[in-house]
Design a protein around this motif. Structure first.
Motif, PDB file in Angstrom:
ATOM      1  N   GLN A 583       0.835  -1.209   0.000  1.00 47.80           N
ATOM      2  CA  GLN A 583       0.000   0.000   0.000  1.00 47.80           C
ATOM      3  C   GLN A 583       0.865   1.254   0.000  1.00 47.80           C
ATOM      4  O   GLN A 583       0.549   2.244  -0.676  1.00 47.80           O
ATOM      5  N   ALA A 584       1.957   1.213   0.776  1.00 45.10           N
ATOM      6  CA  ALA A 584       2.824   2.387   0.878  1.00 45.10           C
ATOM      7  C   ALA A 584       3.440   2.718  -0.478  1.00 45.10           C
ATOM      8  O   ALA A 584       3.498   3.889  -0.883  1.00 45.10           O
ATOM      9  N   VAL A 585       3.902   1.687  -1.223  1.00 46.47           N
ATOM     10  CA  VAL A 585       4.498   1.933  -2.540  1.00 46.47           C
ATOM     11  C   VAL A 585       3.451   2.498  -3.494  1.00 46.47           C
ATOM     12  O   VAL A 585       3.701   3.486  -4.212  1.00 46.47           O
ATOM     13  N   ALA A 586       2.273   1.883  -3.529  1.00 46.32           N
ATOM     14  CA  ALA A 586       1.214   2.344  -4.436  1.00 46.32           C
ATOM     15  C   ALA A 586       0.794   3.769  -4.111  1.00 46.32           C
ATOM     16  O   ALA A 586       0.600   4.607  -5.010  1.00 46.32           O
ATOM     17  N   LEU A 587       0.652   4.077  -2.811  1.00 43.32           N
ATOM     18  CA  LEU A 587       0.235   5.413  -2.399  1.00 43.32           C
ATOM     19  C   LEU A 587       1.300   6.445  -2.751  1.00 43.32           C
ATOM     20  O   LEU A 587       0.982   7.554  -3.225  1.00 43.32           O
ATOM     21  N   ALA A 588       2.557   6.103  -2.558  1.00 41.82           N
ATOM     22  CA  ALA A 588       3.639   7.033  -2.875  1.00 41.82           C
ATOM     23  C   ALA A 588       3.697   7.315  -4.368  1.00 41.82           C
ATOM     24  O   ALA A 588       3.942   8.452  -4.799  1.00 41.82           O
ATOM     25  N   GLU A 589       3.501   6.265  -5.188  1.00 46.00           N
ATOM     26  CA  GLU A 589       3.477   6.466  -6.638  1.00 46.00           C
ATOM     27  C   GLU A 589       2.362   7.431  -7.044  1.00 46.00           C
ATOM     28  O   GLU A 589       2.501   8.203  -7.988  1.00 46.00           O
ATOM     29  N   LYS A 590       1.288   7.391  -6.296  1.00 45.29           N
ATOM     30  CA  LYS A 590       0.119   8.211  -6.639  1.00 45.29           C
ATOM     31  C   LYS A 590       0.292   9.662  -6.213  1.00 45.29           C
ATOM     32  O   LYS A 590       0.017  10.587  -6.993  1.00 45.29           O
ATOM     33  N   VAL A 591       0.751   9.909  -4.968  1.00 43.29           N
ATOM     34  CA  VAL A 591       0.744  11.281  -4.440  1.00 43.29           C
ATOM     35  C   VAL A 591       2.110  11.953  -4.519  1.00 43.29           C
ATOM     36  O   VAL A 591       2.210  13.168  -4.300  1.00 43.29           O
ATOM     37  N   ARG A 592       3.172  11.212  -4.840  1.00 46.57           N
ATOM     38  CA  ARG A 592       4.529  11.742  -4.909  1.00 46.57           C
ATOM     39  C   ARG A 592       4.827  12.636  -3.691  1.00 46.57           C
ATOM     40  O   ARG A 592       4.982  13.849  -3.805  1.00 46.57           O
ATOM     41  N   PRO A 593       4.950  12.070  -2.480  1.00 43.29           N
ATOM     42  CA  PRO A 593       5.065  12.866  -1.253  1.00 43.29           C
ATOM     43  C   PRO A 593       6.437  13.525  -1.106  1.00 43.29           C
ATOM     44  O   PRO A 593       7.421  13.121  -1.736  1.00 43.29           O
ATOM     45  N   ASP A 594       6.458  14.549  -0.238  1.00 48.68           N
ATOM     46  CA  ASP A 594       7.737  15.166   0.140  1.00 48.68           C
ATOM     47  C   ASP A 594       8.458  14.317   1.189  1.00 48.68           C
ATOM     48  O   ASP A 594       9.687  14.303   1.233  1.00 48.68           O
ATOM     49  N   VAL A 595       7.683  13.667   2.041  1.00 45.03           N
ATOM     50  CA  VAL A 595       8.253  12.910   3.166  1.00 45.03           C
ATOM     51  C   VAL A 595       7.505  11.588   3.295  1.00 45.03           C
ATOM     52  O   VAL A 595       6.269  11.561   3.164  1.00 45.03           O
ATOM     53  N   LEU A 596       8.247  10.518   3.559  1.00 48.33           N
ATOM     54  CA  LEU A 596       7.632   9.239   3.916  1.00 48.33           C
ATOM     55  C   LEU A 596       8.212   8.780   5.246  1.00 48.33           C
ATOM     56  O   LEU A 596       9.440   8.751   5.422  1.00 48.33           O
ATOM     57  N   VAL A 597       7.337   8.430   6.173  1.00 52.00           N
ATOM     58  CA  VAL A 597       7.747   7.855   7.458  1.00 52.00           C
ATOM     59  C   VAL A 597       7.298   6.399   7.440  1.00 52.00           C
ATOM     60  O   VAL A 597       6.091   6.114   7.439  1.00 52.00           O
ATOM     61  N   LEU A 598       8.272   5.478   7.410  1.00 49.92           N
ATOM     62  CA  LEU A 598       7.973   4.074   7.167  1.00 49.92           C
ATOM     63  C   LEU A 598       8.370   3.205   8.356  1.00 49.92           C
ATOM     64  O   LEU A 598       9.513   3.266   8.836  1.00 49.92           O
ATOM     65  N   ASP A 599       7.411   2.396   8.802  1.00 44.51           N
ATOM     66  CA  ASP A 599       7.733   1.346   9.774  1.00 44.51           C
ATOM     67  C   ASP A 599       8.570   0.280   9.061  1.00 44.51           C
ATOM     68  O   ASP A 599       8.386   0.032   7.870  1.00 44.51           O
ATOM     69  N   ILE A 600       9.488  -0.347   9.775  1.00 39.48           N
ATOM     70  CA  ILE A 600      10.334  -1.374   9.152  1.00 39.48           C
ATOM     71  C   ILE A 600       9.615  -2.719   9.098  1.00 39.48           C
ATOM     72  O   ILE A 600       9.612  -3.397   8.071  1.00 39.48           O
ATOM     73  N   GLY A 601       8.993  -3.110  10.195  1.00 41.28           N
ATOM     74  CA  GLY A 601       8.407  -4.445  10.270  1.00 41.28           C
ATOM     75  C   GLY A 601       6.984  -4.507   9.777  1.00 41.28           C
ATOM     76  O   GLY A 601       6.071  -4.858  10.533  1.00 41.28           O
ATOM     77  N   MET A 602       6.750  -4.199   8.506  1.00 41.12           N
ATOM     78  CA  MET A 602       5.396  -4.245   7.944  1.00 41.12           C
ATOM     79  C   MET A 602       5.190  -5.553   7.190  1.00 41.12           C
ATOM     80  O   MET A 602       6.150  -6.137   6.672  1.00 41.12           O
ATOM     81  N   PRO A 603       3.925  -6.012   7.077  1.00 46.66           N
ATOM     82  CA  PRO A 603       3.651  -7.213   6.277  1.00 46.66           C
ATOM     83  C   PRO A 603       3.820  -6.919   4.791  1.00 46.66           C
ATOM     84  O   PRO A 603       3.825  -5.762   4.369  1.00 46.66           O
ATOM     85  N   GLY A 604       3.941  -7.974   4.015  1.00 44.68           N
ATOM     86  CA  GLY A 604       4.149  -7.782   2.579  1.00 44.68           C
ATOM     87  C   GLY A 604       5.577  -7.352   2.328  1.00 44.68           C
ATOM     88  O   GLY A 604       6.516  -8.125   2.483  1.00 44.68           O
ATOM     89  N   LEU A 605       5.726  -6.099   1.958  1.00 40.16           N
ATOM     90  CA  LEU A 605       7.059  -5.513   1.808  1.00 40.16           C
ATOM     91  C   LEU A 605       7.442  -4.850   3.120  1.00 40.16           C
ATOM     92  O   LEU A 605       6.662  -4.083   3.689  1.00 40.16           O
ATOM     93  N   ASN A 606       8.657  -5.133   3.619  1.00 43.59           N
ATOM     94  CA  ASN A 606       9.074  -4.435   4.837  1.00 43.59           C
ATOM     95  C   ASN A 606       9.605  -3.054   4.482  1.00 43.59           C
ATOM     96  O   ASN A 606       9.708  -2.672   3.305  1.00 43.59           O
TER      97      ASN A 606
END
Length: 674
Positions: A583-606
């Motif tokens: 979801q994070a990758v798809a959302l980033a591709e869509k909104v092209r954010p200035d900042v992403l704050v990402l948890d490391i231990g996520m399901p799917g793609l970490n």
């Protein structure tokens, strides 16, 4: 030779008697037996009639006559030795025998036992031993005319004794060198017959052999070991002891030495089967016992620590839960709302500090905590620590005193860790001092060392507490009985951080209820006129709504993600959320954010995989990537940076630290704008 009365002294059925009768004496210095003097005849008759090895050496050349038993000794020197000079027969041992012949011819009768002689009588040299008596033979004129010898070869006996002695020495060597202790005691008084080096060592290296147990080791008797030996003698049943405690007197009169031993008392029986003594064997297991006891203590400490950790985490959770319920009620007054919010923030900070201490201890234990040293003033370090504990001190009505004899001096230290050291010491002083107490922090420079002193008039330290003060998870009962008990790692952390700086820490107290004093010394590492680098500019407080950023927050903890998003939206930012890596990758591709704050231990793609995916995109170099994770080791930070992250923050996130990162990104954006 005719058998007549003149040769009666040679009569008999022995081989040597027959040989003498048949021998051609015409070529011998002895001459015809018919002419031998009566003294010689008597000796020959005695010799030939004996089964014991004998010889007589007669005349100036000591011509030799012997019997059958002595012929066995001569080996291949017989029969040609008959009538020949004695020293010529035994030419290979001439130097050994010549002095003896002089003694005998001089009139001395003597006895020798087990005389060693290297003889050649079977075609080769061999070591032999003989026991014999030599006597002078007196002729009719009263002169010493020869030597008479009765002898026996003791070679087999000597070799057997040597073999036995060698075996005994070998066994004694094994006995002495045995890794365990061993001793043999005999009789009802348990007299020591043998004791190896290990037994002497374990009993204090005192004289034992030939002494009864009561005299040799009186303290052993008093501790019941004599009674156990008595029982083995009485019943013939072995006695076994495991990790038995024994106090052994010091040979120099010092205090008794406490040891722990494994042992067996084994009955020793005589030929009739009666128990005559006891074989003592065993091992000094003092070090193993101490190691096992240390493991048991560590296990107890761990259990106490886990119980304390649960208690310490529940303590802040209780007001947080209550405050959350209060905030959930409709119509709560603004003052109450602010009070509840403040409680939640304070308790979260408290929990964060507990976790930080645990993480720091783990880093130090693994050798992964690195100091970031820089030149700072002593007063700035003290001020940071005082500022951290002042709210708690004020809440308890304590007076905080500050005395800086050399406050303007500079030291090269890790300012964060140095402040942490003093904060821990001051925090303990605040906790363990009853309301209305006085706490003082002093600082000075003593030669090449900075000296910090924290004193209080609190509950003090018992002697036992002073011994274990800096031990991990160790807490005094007086401290545990207070609500601010803590995890028992604070002072261990202080000691570790001080030693990382190359310094030392000590504690002192006059006793319970009489306050405590902690001294910290660290190397100055900088000259007195050194200057402190200017503070780096920091952005504090929330960002204004006039500087919005487009952000993506990705965390599978929906509550944490929601709360951080709401906080950032209140600051005016546009925030989108995702709860797994895809979801994070798809959302980033869509909104092209200035900042992403990402948890490391996520399901799917970490988080690492998301970061690498985004950095590979054509637009992926532009966003600020922030890793948010509970993993805080140095290698975790390095792995995040290698994956493409710009920053690595440890959960729970400090909003002010995130605000600072966002402010820097806005400043960079502003500088790059035309």
């Amino acid at each position: 030779m005719e058998d007549d009365s003149e040769l009666a002294f040679m009569a008999g059925a022995s081989r040597l008697a027959a040989l003498m009768r048949q021998h051609d004496w015409s070529r011998s210095e002895l001459g015809s037996p018919r002419d031998w003097p009566q003294s010689l005849r008597s000796i020959v008759q005695l010799m030939l009639g004996s089964a014991f090895p004998m010889f007589v050496a007669w005349g100036p050349s000591l011509n030799t006559l012997y019997n059958d038993a002595y012929a066995q000794i001569m080996g291949d020197k017989h029969p040609r030795g008959l009538g020949r000079p004695f020293l010529e027969i035994w030419a290979e041992i001439h130097d050994d025998l010549h002095p003896l012949t002089l003694r005998a011819l001089g009139g001395e009768a003597f006895y020798m036992e087990n005389l060693p002689l290297r003889m050649r009588r079977h075609g080769y040299d061999e070591d032999t031993w003989f026991t014999f008596s030599w006597s002078p033979v007196i002729d009719e004129a009263g002169q010493n005319a020869g030597i008479y010898c009765a002898c026996t070869e003791t070679t087999r006996m000597v070799l057997a004794e040597r073999h036995l002695r060698a075996r005994e020495e070998w066994l004694q060597g094994l006995f002495d060198q045995a890794p365990g202790f061993a001793a043999v005691v005999k009789g009802p008084e348990h007299v020591f017959e043998m004791a190896n080096a290990a037994y002497l060592d374990v009993t204090g290296n005192r004289p034992l052999i030939g002494l009864p147990l009561a005299r040799a080791l009186p303290e052993i008797v008093e501790q019941g070991f004599a009674a156990r030996l008595d029982e083995v003698l009485r019943t013939g049943v072995a006695d076994v002891g495991r990790s038995v405690e024994v106090l052994v007197n010091h040979p120099d009169g010092g205090p008794p030495v406490l040891r722990h031993v494994d042992f067996m008392y084994q009955p020793l029986r005589d030929a009739e089967g009666a128990v005559q003594g006891v074989f003592v064997q065993g091992n000094d297991v003092t070090e193993q016992y101490r190691a096992q006891e240390a493991l048991r203590q560590a296990d107890r400490n761990k259990d106490e620590f886990l119980a304390t950790l649960a208690h310490e985490l529940r303590n802040p959770l209780a007001p947080i839960r209550t405050a959350a319920h209060l905030l959930a009620r409709p119509g709560v007054a603004e003052a109450k709302r602010e009070q509840a919010t403040g409680i939640i923030l304070r308790q979260v900070v408290h929990m964060s500090r507990l976790l930080d201490d645990l993480i720091d201890i783990a880093r130090i234990t693994q050798g992964r905590l690195l100091l970031r040293k820089e030149a700072v003033s002593i007063d700035s370090v003290v001020d940071v620590a005082l500022e951290a504990v002042r709210p708690l001190a004020q809440a308890k009505g304590h007076a905080l005193d500050r005395s800086l004899a050399d406050g303007g001096r500079h030291v090269i230290v890790d300012p964060v860790r140095m402040a942490q050291i003093l904060t821990n010491l001051l925090g303990n002083a605040v906790k363990y001092t009853d309301p209305g107490g006085r706490i003082t922090v002093e600082a000075s420079v003593d030669g090449e060392r900075a000296h910090f002193v924290v004193t209080d008039n609190g509950i003090g330290l018992s002697p036992r507490a002073q011994q274990n003060l800096f031990v991990m998870f160790a807490q005094d009962k007086a401290a545990l009985d207070r609500s601010e008990g803590g995890l028992g790692i604070g002072l261990a952390l202080v000691k570790a951080l001080v030693e990382l700086h190359g310094g030392a820490v000590s504690a002192a107290s006059e006793g319970e209820g009489r306050g405590s004093r902690f001294d910290v010394w660290v190397p100055v590492g900088v000259s007195a006129d050194a200057t402190v680098p200017a503070d780096r500019a920091k952005t504090t407080g929330p960002l204004s709504a006039s500087s919005p950023l487009v952000m993506v927050l990705a965390d599978d903890n929906r509550d944490a993600c929601l709360m951080l998003a709401e906080l950032l939206r209140l600051q005016g930012h546009v925030v989108h959320t995702a709860h797994d890596g895809a979801q994070a990758v798809a959302l980033a591709e869509k909104v092209r954010p200035d900042v992403l704050v990402l948890d490391i231990g996520m399901p799917g793609l970490n988080g690492y995989e998301v970061a690498r995916t985004l950095r590979a995109a054509p637009w992926g170099a532009a966003p600020l990537l922030v890793a948010a994770t509970g993993w805080s080791q140095a290698q975790d930070r390095e792995r995040a940076l290698a994956a493409g992250f710009d920053a690595h923050l440890t959960k729970p996130l400090d909003p002010t630290v995130l605000d600072d990162l966002l402010a820097r990104r806005l400043a960079e954006t502003a500088l790059s704008s035309p």
